[in-house]
Motif scaffolding. Structure first.
Motif, mmCIF file in Angstrom:
data_model
loop_
_atom_site.group_PDB
_atom_site.id
_atom_site.type_symbol
_atom_site.label_atom_id
_atom_site.label_comp_id
_atom_site.label_asym_id
_atom_site.label_seq_id
_atom_site.Cartn_x
_atom_site.Cartn_y
_atom_site.Cartn_z
ATOM 1 N N HIS A 140 0.837 -1.208 0.000
ATOM 2 C CA HIS A 140 0.000 0.000 0.000
ATOM 3 C C HIS A 140 0.870 1.254 0.000
ATOM 4 O O HIS A 140 0.593 2.215 -0.728
ATOM 5 C CB HIS A 140 -0.951 -0.008 1.200
ATOM 6 C CG HIS A 140 -2.079 -0.968 1.039
ATOM 7 N ND1 HIS A 140 -3.253 -0.641 0.417
ATOM 8 C CD2 HIS A 140 -2.195 -2.265 1.411
ATOM 9 C CE1 HIS A 140 -4.057 -1.691 0.404
ATOM 10 N NE2 HIS A 140 -3.433 -2.689 1.004
ATOM 11 N N GLU A 141 1.898 1.236 0.817
ATOM 12 C CA GLU A 141 2.799 2.388 0.869
ATOM 13 C C GLU A 141 3.559 2.562 -0.446
ATOM 14 O O GLU A 141 3.703 3.670 -0.953
ATOM 15 C CB GLU A 141 3.784 2.252 2.029
ATOM 16 C CG GLU A 141 4.620 3.489 2.241
ATOM 17 C CD GLU A 141 5.489 3.415 3.480
ATOM 18 O OE1 GLU A 141 6.248 4.373 3.702
ATOM 19 O OE2 GLU A 141 5.424 2.412 4.229
ATOM 20 N N ARG A 144 1.255 4.014 -3.050
ATOM 21 C CA ARG A 144 1.033 5.436 -2.772
ATOM 22 C C ARG A 144 2.235 6.272 -3.195
ATOM 23 O O ARG A 144 2.101 7.317 -3.831
ATOM 24 C CB ARG A 144 0.746 5.642 -1.286
ATOM 25 C CG ARG A 144 0.356 7.058 -0.921
ATOM 26 C CD ARG A 144 0.006 7.210 0.564
ATOM 27 N NE ARG A 144 -0.870 6.154 1.053
ATOM 28 C CZ ARG A 144 -0.505 5.222 1.935
ATOM 29 N NH1 ARG A 144 0.716 5.213 2.439
ATOM 30 N NH2 ARG A 144 -1.346 4.298 2.329
ATOM 31 N N VAL A 145 3.432 5.818 -2.873
ATOM 32 C CA VAL A 145 4.650 6.553 -3.234
ATOM 33 C C VAL A 145 4.767 6.675 -4.753
ATOM 34 O O VAL A 145 5.085 7.745 -5.280
ATOM 35 C CB VAL A 145 5.899 5.862 -2.632
ATOM 36 C CG1 VAL A 145 7.185 6.367 -3.264
ATOM 37 C CG2 VAL A 145 5.932 6.072 -1.121
#
Length: 193
Positions: A140-141, A144-145
């Motif tokens: 998820h991170e 997003r990045v």
């Protein structure tokens, strides 16, 4: 007896015609100039005909943003290596955003898009990340990045001219090159490759 037609259907409107007119109105007048009443006037219908296709202005803008993402080239995660697939999807996203500079500030303000096309892109990204062993909160991170990087670079690139100037030290060609090399650096960190 058939289903009752909505006011929008009776007026001959389609979702596509509403979105196309809304995009033109947005380009001409900006977000503040885009209203449901103004859109209805543009289409020559009563406002309730617009509401047959979209709930309100926020939903209209969200649909506009998501519709643009339909043009993003999506690799098959089952047959594409993770790094190559993520490069392809993010590079295609960047190109699509550059083709719609009027919408880039809205992607920034809304932190992306949320409709079915955005969901499809997110699912493909998750599949490619999982292929490389990046799952759960890390996936998820990472997603997003990559999205923030791409939208941010598109915002920077759409404000640049083709050539550097006194006001803008970087031209669009140099920024596109920076996007590509920076994306590879990000993916090396994310994928550990």
């Amino acid at each position: 007896m058939g289903e009752a037609r909505t006011p929008g259907q009776r007026a001959g409107l389609t979702r596509e015609s509403v979105l196309q007119a809304a995009h033109k109105l947005l380009i001409e007048r900006g977000l503040d100039g885009l209203s449901m009443r103004g859109l209805a006037t543009r289409l020559g219908v009563a406002p309730n005909a617009i509401y047959s296709h979209v709930a309100n202005k926020t939903a209209l803008v969200d649909e506009l943003l998501d519709e643009v993402l339909a043009a993003v080239v999506v690799p098959d995660p089952d047959t594409t290596e993770a790094n190559a697939g993520l490069v392809r999807i993010m590079t295609s996203s960047y190109t699509v955003l550059l083709d719609h500079p009027d919408l880039v500030p809205l992607y920034l303000a809304r932190q992306g898009a949320r409709g079915p096309h955005a969901q499809r892109l997110g699912d493909v990204m998750f599949a490619l990340l999982a292929q490389a062993g990046v799952t759960g909160p890390a996936a998820h991170e990472a997603r997003r990045v990559l999205i923030v990087y791409t939208i941010g670079f598109a915002a920077l690139s759409t404000s640049a001219g083709p050539e550097p100037s006194e006001d803008r030290p970087l031209g669009s060609a140099e920024l596109s090159g920076n996007f590509a090399s920076g994306l590879q650096w990000l993916l090396t960190g994310i994928l550990g490759a």
